[in-house]
Design a protein around this motif. Structure first.
Motif, PDB file in Angstrom:
ATOM      1  N   SER A 179     -13.905  13.806   1.638  1.00 20.14           N
ATOM      2  CA  SER A 179     -14.624  14.279   2.829  1.00 20.14           C
ATOM      3  C   SER A 179     -14.152  13.538   4.083  1.00 20.14           C
ATOM      4  CB  SER A 179     -16.131  14.092   2.645  1.00 20.14           C
ATOM      5  OG  SER A 179     -16.593  14.769   1.495  1.00 20.14           O
ATOM      6  N   LEU A 180     -12.848  13.473   4.240  1.00 20.97           N
ATOM      7  CA  LEU A 180     -12.293  12.717   5.359  1.00 20.97           C
ATOM      8  C   LEU A 180     -12.633  13.352   6.699  1.00 20.97           C
ATOM      9  CD1 LEU A 180      -8.932  11.749   3.707  1.00 20.97           C
ATOM     10  CD2 LEU A 180     -10.568  10.137   4.692  1.00 20.97           C
ATOM     11  N   LYS A 181     -12.804  12.486   7.693  1.00 24.79           N
ATOM     12  CA  LYS A 181     -13.175  12.902   9.041  1.00 24.79           C
ATOM     13  C   LYS A 181     -12.103  12.414  10.019  1.00 24.79           C
ATOM     14  CE  LYS A 181     -18.010  11.924   7.840  1.00 24.79           C
ATOM     15  NZ  LYS A 181     -19.209  11.135   8.209  1.00 24.79           N
ATOM     16  N   PRO A 182     -11.987  13.062  11.161  1.00 22.62           N
ATOM     17  CA  PRO A 182     -11.005  12.580  12.151  1.00 22.62           C
ATOM     18  C   PRO A 182     -11.212  11.112  12.521  1.00 22.62           C
ATOM     19  CG  PRO A 182     -11.737  14.774  12.735  1.00 22.62           C
ATOM     20  CD  PRO A 182     -12.586  14.346  11.565  1.00 22.62           C
ATOM     21  N   GLU A 183     -12.424  10.641  12.513  1.00 23.18           N
ATOM     22  CA  GLU A 183     -12.687   9.235  12.854  1.00 23.18           C
ATOM     23  C   GLU A 183     -12.242   8.267  11.763  1.00 23.18           C
ATOM     24  OE1 GLU A 183     -14.869  11.793  12.924  1.00 23.18           O
ATOM     25  OE2 GLU A 183     -16.901  11.121  12.347  1.00 23.18           O
ATOM     26  N   ASP A 184     -11.806   8.776  10.630  1.00 25.41           N
ATOM     27  CA  ASP A 184     -11.225   7.922   9.591  1.00 25.41           C
ATOM     28  C   ASP A 184      -9.753   7.607   9.878  1.00 25.41           C
ATOM     29  OD1 ASP A 184     -13.089   9.781   7.169  1.00 25.41           O
ATOM     30  OD2 ASP A 184     -13.550   7.765   7.915  1.00 25.41           O
ATOM     31  N   THR A 185      -9.200   8.216  10.896  1.00 28.87           N
ATOM     32  CA  THR A 185      -7.807   7.960  11.243  1.00 28.87           C
ATOM     33  C   THR A 185      -7.608   6.498  11.623  1.00 28.87           C
ATOM     34  OG1 THR A 185      -7.429  10.230  11.991  1.00 28.87           O
ATOM     35  CG2 THR A 185      -5.972   8.527  12.879  1.00 28.87           C
ATOM     36  N   GLN A 219       1.051  -4.470   4.231  1.00 32.81           N
ATOM     37  CA  GLN A 219       1.619  -4.086   5.525  1.00 32.81           C
ATOM     38  C   GLN A 219       0.885  -2.910   6.148  1.00 32.81           C
ATOM     39  OE1 GLN A 219       2.755  -3.036   2.665  1.00 32.81           O
ATOM     40  NE2 GLN A 219       3.074  -0.846   3.006  1.00 32.81           N
ATOM     41  N   GLY A 220       0.062  -2.241   5.369  1.00 35.42           N
ATOM     42  CA  GLY A 220      -0.724  -1.127   5.874  1.00 35.42           C
ATOM     43  C   GLY A 220      -0.073   0.218   5.640  1.00 35.42           C
ATOM     44  N   THR A 221      -0.902   1.235   5.562  1.00 44.42           N
ATOM     45  CA  THR A 221      -0.431   2.616   5.430  1.00 44.42           C
ATOM     46  C   THR A 221      -1.261   3.487   6.368  1.00 44.42           C
ATOM     47  OG1 THR A 221       0.065   4.391   3.851  1.00 44.42           O
ATOM     48  CG2 THR A 221      -1.956   3.154   3.465  1.00 44.42           C
ATOM     49  N   GLN A 222      -0.578   4.379   7.066  1.00 41.58           N
ATOM     50  CA  GLN A 222      -1.245   5.201   8.081  1.00 41.58           C
ATOM     51  C   GLN A 222      -1.952   6.380   7.430  1.00 41.58           C
ATOM     52  OE1 GLN A 222      -1.330   4.884  11.639  1.00 41.58           O
ATOM     53  NE2 GLN A 222      -2.810   6.547  11.461  1.00 41.58           N
ATOM     54  N   VAL A 223      -3.192   6.582   7.832  1.00 40.00           N
ATOM     55  CA  VAL A 223      -3.955   7.769   7.444  1.00 40.00           C
ATOM     56  C   VAL A 223      -4.351   8.491   8.718  1.00 40.00           C
ATOM     57  CG1 VAL A 223      -6.097   8.613   6.431  1.00 40.00           C
ATOM     58  CG2 VAL A 223      -4.823   6.779   5.306  1.00 40.00           C
ATOM     59  N   THR A 224      -3.976   9.760   8.786  1.00 41.45           N
ATOM     60  CA  THR A 224      -4.308  10.577   9.950  1.00 41.45           C
ATOM     61  C   THR A 224      -5.069  11.806   9.481  1.00 41.45           C
ATOM     62  OG1 THR A 224      -2.312   9.834  11.105  1.00 41.45           O
ATOM     63  CG2 THR A 224      -3.414  11.806  11.952  1.00 41.45           C
ATOM     64  N   VAL A 225      -6.252  12.006  10.057  1.00 42.07           N
ATOM     65  CA  VAL A 225      -7.091  13.136   9.679  1.00 42.07           C
ATOM     66  C   VAL A 225      -7.182  14.070  10.883  1.00 42.07           C
ATOM     67  CG1 VAL A 225      -9.308  13.879   8.783  1.00 42.07           C
ATOM     68  CG2 VAL A 225      -8.403  11.624   8.157  1.00 42.07           C
ATOM     69  N   SER A 226      -6.707  15.285  10.705  1.00 44.19           N
ATOM     70  CA  SER A 226      -6.713  16.250  11.793  1.00 44.19           C
ATOM     71  C   SER A 226      -7.980  17.089  11.736  1.00 44.19           C
ATOM     72  CB  SER A 226      -5.479  17.141  11.707  1.00 44.19           C
ATOM     73  OG  SER A 226      -5.497  17.900  10.511  1.00 44.19           O
ATOM     74  N   SER A 227      -8.414  17.516  12.908  1.00 41.05           N
ATOM     75  CA  SER A 227      -9.655  18.313  12.979  1.00 41.05           C
ATOM     76  C   SER A 227      -9.361  19.798  12.889  1.00 41.05           C
ATOM     77  CB  SER A 227     -10.375  18.007  14.288  1.00 41.05           C
ATOM     78  OG  SER A 227      -9.531  18.260  15.387  1.00 41.05           O
ATOM     79  N   GLU A 267       0.829  -1.195   0.000  1.00 39.37           N
ATOM     80  CA  GLU A 267       0.000   0.000   0.000  1.00 39.37           C
ATOM     81  C   GLU A 267       0.866   1.250   0.000  1.00 39.37           C
ATOM     82  OE1 GLU A 267      -2.083  -2.943   2.924  1.00 39.37           O
ATOM     83  OE2 GLU A 267      -0.045  -2.222   2.506  1.00 39.37           O
ATOM     84  N   SER A 268       0.299   2.311  -0.549  1.00 42.24           N
ATOM     85  CA  SER A 268       0.959   3.617  -0.514  1.00 42.24           C
ATOM     86  C   SER A 268      -0.115   4.689  -0.575  1.00 42.24           C
ATOM     87  CB  SER A 268       1.945   3.762  -1.673  1.00 42.24           C
ATOM     88  OG  SER A 268       1.274   3.661  -2.908  1.00 42.24           O
ATOM     89  N   GLY A 269       0.295   5.931  -0.284  1.00 39.01           N
ATOM     90  CA  GLY A 269      -0.618   7.053  -0.419  1.00 39.01           C
ATOM     91  C   GLY A 269      -1.179   7.583   0.880  1.00 39.01           C
ATOM     92  N   GLY A 270      -0.852   6.942   1.991  1.00 35.63           N
ATOM     93  CA  GLY A 270      -1.325   7.449   3.268  1.00 35.63           C
ATOM     94  C   GLY A 270      -0.599   8.725   3.659  1.00 35.63           C
ATOM     95  N   GLY A 271      -1.091   9.338   4.731  1.00 35.40           N
ATOM     96  CA  GLY A 271      -0.454  10.556   5.205  1.00 35.40           C
ATOM     97  C   GLY A 271      -1.354  11.328   6.129  1.00 35.40           C
ATOM     98  N   LEU A 272      -0.988  12.580   6.338  1.00 35.88           N
ATOM     99  CA  LEU A 272      -1.741  13.479   7.210  1.00 35.88           C
ATOM    100  C   LEU A 272      -2.557  14.433   6.350  1.00 35.88           C
ATOM    101  CD1 LEU A 272      -2.301  14.749  10.017  1.00 35.88           C
ATOM    102  CD2 LEU A 272      -0.227  16.124   9.658  1.00 35.88           C
ATOM    103  N   VAL A 273      -3.831  14.563   6.662  1.00 28.98           N
ATOM    104  CA  VAL A 273      -4.710  15.434   5.905  1.00 28.98           C
ATOM    105  C   VAL A 273      -5.689  16.100   6.869  1.00 28.98           C
ATOM    106  CG1 VAL A 273      -6.368  13.578   5.411  1.00 28.98           C
ATOM    107  CG2 VAL A 273      -6.221  15.538   3.873  1.00 28.98           C
ATOM    108  N   GLN A 274      -6.134  17.284   6.528  1.00 30.99           N
ATOM    109  CA  GLN A 274      -7.123  17.970   7.358  1.00 30.99           C
ATOM    110  C   GLN A 274      -8.520  17.416   7.094  1.00 30.99           C
ATOM    111  OE1 GLN A 274      -6.685  22.196   6.626  1.00 30.99           O
ATOM    112  NE2 GLN A 274      -5.220  22.388   8.310  1.00 30.99           N
ATOM    113  N   ALA A 275      -9.369  17.553   8.063  1.00 34.49           N
ATOM    114  CA  ALA A 275     -10.759  17.129   7.902  1.00 34.49           C
ATOM    115  C   ALA A 275     -11.371  17.814   6.680  1.00 34.49           C
ATOM    116  CB  ALA A 275     -11.561  17.469   9.151  1.00 34.49           C
ATOM    117  N   GLY A 276     -12.122  17.028   5.922  1.00 35.02           N
ATOM    118  CA  GLY A 276     -12.702  17.536   4.684  1.00 35.02           C
ATOM    119  C   GLY A 276     -11.841  17.306   3.469  1.00 35.02           C
ATOM    120  N   GLY A 277     -10.600  16.916   3.691  1.00 30.14           N
ATOM    121  CA  GLY A 277      -9.687  16.699   2.581  1.00 30.14           C
ATOM    122  C   GLY A 277      -9.827  15.328   1.953  1.00 30.14           C
ATOM    123  N   SER A 278      -8.917  15.050   1.013  1.00 32.73           N
ATOM    124  CA  SER A 278      -8.961  13.800   0.253  1.00 32.73           C
ATOM    125  C   SER A 278      -7.592  13.149   0.197  1.00 32.73           C
ATOM    126  CB  SER A 278      -9.423  14.067  -1.188  1.00 32.73           C
ATOM    127  OG  SER A 278     -10.731  14.603  -1.224  1.00 32.73           O
TER     128      SER A 278
END
Length: 123
Positions: A85-91, A115-123, A6-17
């Protein structure tokens, strides 16, 4: 054997993609159902979306329906998860998986996992 990366994970603000990719090798990718799952700390692994070998059938969990889209490119041995439309609970850590059996949304039927990829959605 199958290898999934997997790839493409990362940190994004709420509402982002974000768009996650999962590259497969080692087996005839195009013959099998592919799925996306996620696991947040302290929680069980959760089904998100699945796509049939041809791409003709898809299925989504209610929690992501209308926001996430699964797709695949069999020529590139890759499956995607477009997340809008990512939400903090999608982290969570997001995983792709391959199911060599019939189309399924059940975690335990999937045979191979990335192996997984981390997605973090900040509020």
């Amino acid at each position: 054997q199958v290898q999934l990366v997997e790839s493409g994970g990362g940190l994004v603000q709420a509402g982002g993609s974000l768009r996650l990719s999962c590259a497969a090798s080692g087996r005839t990718f195009r013959s099998y159902t592919m799925g996306w799952f996620r696991q947040a700390p302290g929680k069980e692994r959760e089904f998100l979306a699945a796509i049939s070998w041809s791409g003709g059938s898809t299925y989504y969990a209610d929690s992501v329906k209308g926001r996430f889209t699964i797709s695949r490119d069999n020529a590139k041995n890759t499956v995607y998860l477009q997340m809008n439309s990512l939400k903090p609970e999608d982290t969570a850590v997001y995983y792709c998986a391959l199911d060599s059996g019939p189309f399924s949304i059940l975690v335990h039927t999937y045979d191979y996992w990335g192996q997984g990829t981390q997605v973090t959605v900040s509020s």
